[in-house]
Design a protein around this motif. Structure first.
Motif, mmCIF file in Angstrom:
data_model
loop_
_atom_site.group_PDB
_atom_site.id
_atom_site.type_symbol
_atom_site.label_atom_id
_atom_site.label_comp_id
_atom_site.label_asym_id
_atom_site.label_seq_id
_atom_site.Cartn_x
_atom_site.Cartn_y
_atom_site.Cartn_z
ATOM 1 N N TYR A 1 0.833 -1.197 0.000
ATOM 2 C CA TYR A 1 0.000 0.000 0.000
ATOM 3 C C TYR A 1 0.872 1.254 0.000
ATOM 4 N N ASN B 1 -1.132 11.271 -6.890
ATOM 5 C CA ASN B 1 -2.376 10.529 -6.657
ATOM 6 C C ASN B 1 -2.353 9.699 -5.378
ATOM 7 N N ALA B 2 -1.182 9.637 -4.729
ATOM 8 C CA ALA B 2 -1.081 8.846 -3.496
ATOM 9 C C ALA B 2 -1.891 9.464 -2.361
ATOM 10 N N SER B 3 -2.303 10.720 -2.525
ATOM 11 C CA SER B 3 -3.150 11.342 -1.500
ATOM 12 C C SER B 3 -4.464 10.605 -1.350
ATOM 13 N N LEU B 4 -4.836 9.799 -2.350
ATOM 14 C CA LEU B 4 -6.065 9.008 -2.284
ATOM 15 C C LEU B 4 -5.827 7.639 -1.660
ATOM 16 N N GLY B 5 -4.568 7.281 -1.463
ATOM 17 C CA GLY B 5 -4.243 5.923 -1.040
ATOM 18 C C GLY B 5 -4.244 4.999 -2.245
ATOM 19 N N TYR B 6 -3.339 4.027 -2.255
ATOM 20 C CA TYR B 6 -3.174 3.201 -3.436
ATOM 21 C C TYR B 6 -2.785 1.788 -3.005
ATOM 22 N N LYS B 7 -3.543 0.807 -3.478
ATOM 23 C CA LYS B 7 -3.197 -0.597 -3.259
ATOM 24 C C LYS B 7 -2.555 -1.117 -4.534
ATOM 25 N N ASP C 1 -5.280 -0.176 -7.345
ATOM 26 C CA ASP C 1 -6.585 0.445 -7.095
ATOM 27 C C ASP C 1 -6.441 1.577 -6.093
ATOM 28 N N TYR C 2 -7.123 2.690 -6.360
ATOM 29 C CA TYR C 2 -7.170 3.774 -5.396
ATOM 30 C C TYR C 2 -8.135 3.409 -4.272
ATOM 31 N N SER D 1 -9.563 5.784 -1.941
ATOM 32 C CA SER D 1 -10.510 6.826 -1.542
ATOM 33 C C SER D 1 -10.896 7.657 -2.752
ATOM 34 N N ARG E 1 -11.484 11.450 -4.230
ATOM 35 C CA ARG E 1 -10.808 12.715 -3.915
ATOM 36 C C ARG E 1 -11.653 13.612 -3.010
#
Length: 293
Positions: free
Chosen positions: A64, A120-126, A168-169, A171, A173
């Motif tokens: 993550y 885009n990592a501000s949304l969290g990323y798996k 996959d994101y 969250s 935005r």
């Protein structure tokens, strides 16, 4: 999201990357946020992840990426259940300050994929599952590096992820809360600054607690809840970092590095050095010397 805690990654002065490995005895499962980006590999254990306002299950082998100030928290399944399955909780995380790379992003178009990944990592990323073993191997290699090599290896990891991973994101935005603030972080920053200025002196828990007008038990709970470390652990790690700086500079032998970094006992210095660096001070000095030859 009123129960989210502002967390302070125990970065020392002139440090931009930190690697932490946690197990059953050191799992931090409170939902929190911090200014550093975080890349985490699940080595063992399963449970639930809260990222933003969403909840997901997680399993071993998953990776993550969390951007700056994204609320998140791993909740491992009950330890008894984990023991029944023959596996406890264990994960490795890299914490890093994105601003260290900003000038690189601005001046080098070749880094555009890394910049987009972190934007885009501000949304969290798996991350996709296929490359997890290689990423874990790279993170373990990074853990044993020093200074500039660690920065280069992190860039290599981020480049590897940005160019070859479908994930996959976590969250949307519009779900991200931009106004998460916590006055206690200012206090932790002051504690860090105080320790940086006084690491050569004898500092007891009572000393630092009194300086910040707290009782030792109150200060201990406050510091541990915000950093996942006891104050004494933080102080020892800082002193070992300073000893390494003295050794690399070539201005101190190992004994001088011991006493100039705040230790008062050679055997204690050697024990803590070996625990934190994985080698003795003499071995570290030889390794540093060989890198310059």
């Amino acid at each position: 999201m009123s129960n989210v805690i502002a967390f302070k990654v125990p970065m020392q002065k002139n440090m931009s990357i930190r690697v932490e490995e946690c197990d059953d005895d050191h799992v931090y499962d409170l939902v929190h946020f911090h200014e550093e980006c975080q890349l985490t590999c699940i080595v063992e254990g399963s449970g639930y992840l809260l990222a933003g306002s969403e909840t997901y299950s997680f399993e071993p082998g998953e990776v993550y990426l969390f951007g700056s100030n994204l609320p998140h928290g791993f909740k491992t399944e009950d330890k008894i259940e984990a023991d029944d399955m023959g596996s406890g909780a264990r994960r490795i995380s890299i914490f890093f300050n994105r601003n260290v790379f900003e000038s690189l992003f601005e001046q080098n178009p070749e880094t555009s994929t890394i910049k987009n990944l972190l934007d885009n990592a501000s949304l969290g990323y798996k991350l996709g599952a296929g490359n997890s073993p290689e990423i874990l191997s790279k993170i373990r290699r990074l853990r044993n590096m020093d200074d500039f090599d660690k920065v280069l290896e992190l860039l290599d990891i981020l480049d590897f992820i940005s160019n070859g991973n479908q994930g996959d994101y976590l969250s949307a935005r519009e779900e991200i809360e931009a106004d998460l603030v916590d006055e206690d972080i200012h206090m932790i920053n002051e504690v860090f600054a105080y320790t940086e200025s006084n690491f050569k002196e004898r500092i007891s828990l009572a000393d630092v607690a009194g300086h910040f007008k707290m009782t030792p038990p109150t200060f201990s709970r406050f510091f541990k809840s915000r950093t996942q470390k006891t104050y004494i652990q933080f102080l020892i790690e800082l002193r070992i970092t300073k000893a390494c700086e003295f050794i690399r500079a070539g201005t101190h032998n190992t004994t001088e590095s011991c006493f100039n970094s705040g230790f008062t006992n050679i055997s204690s210095f050697h024990r803590h050095f070996k625990t934190i660096k994985g080698m003795t001070p003499t071995e570290y000095k030889l390794r540093v010397s060989s890198n310059f030859n």
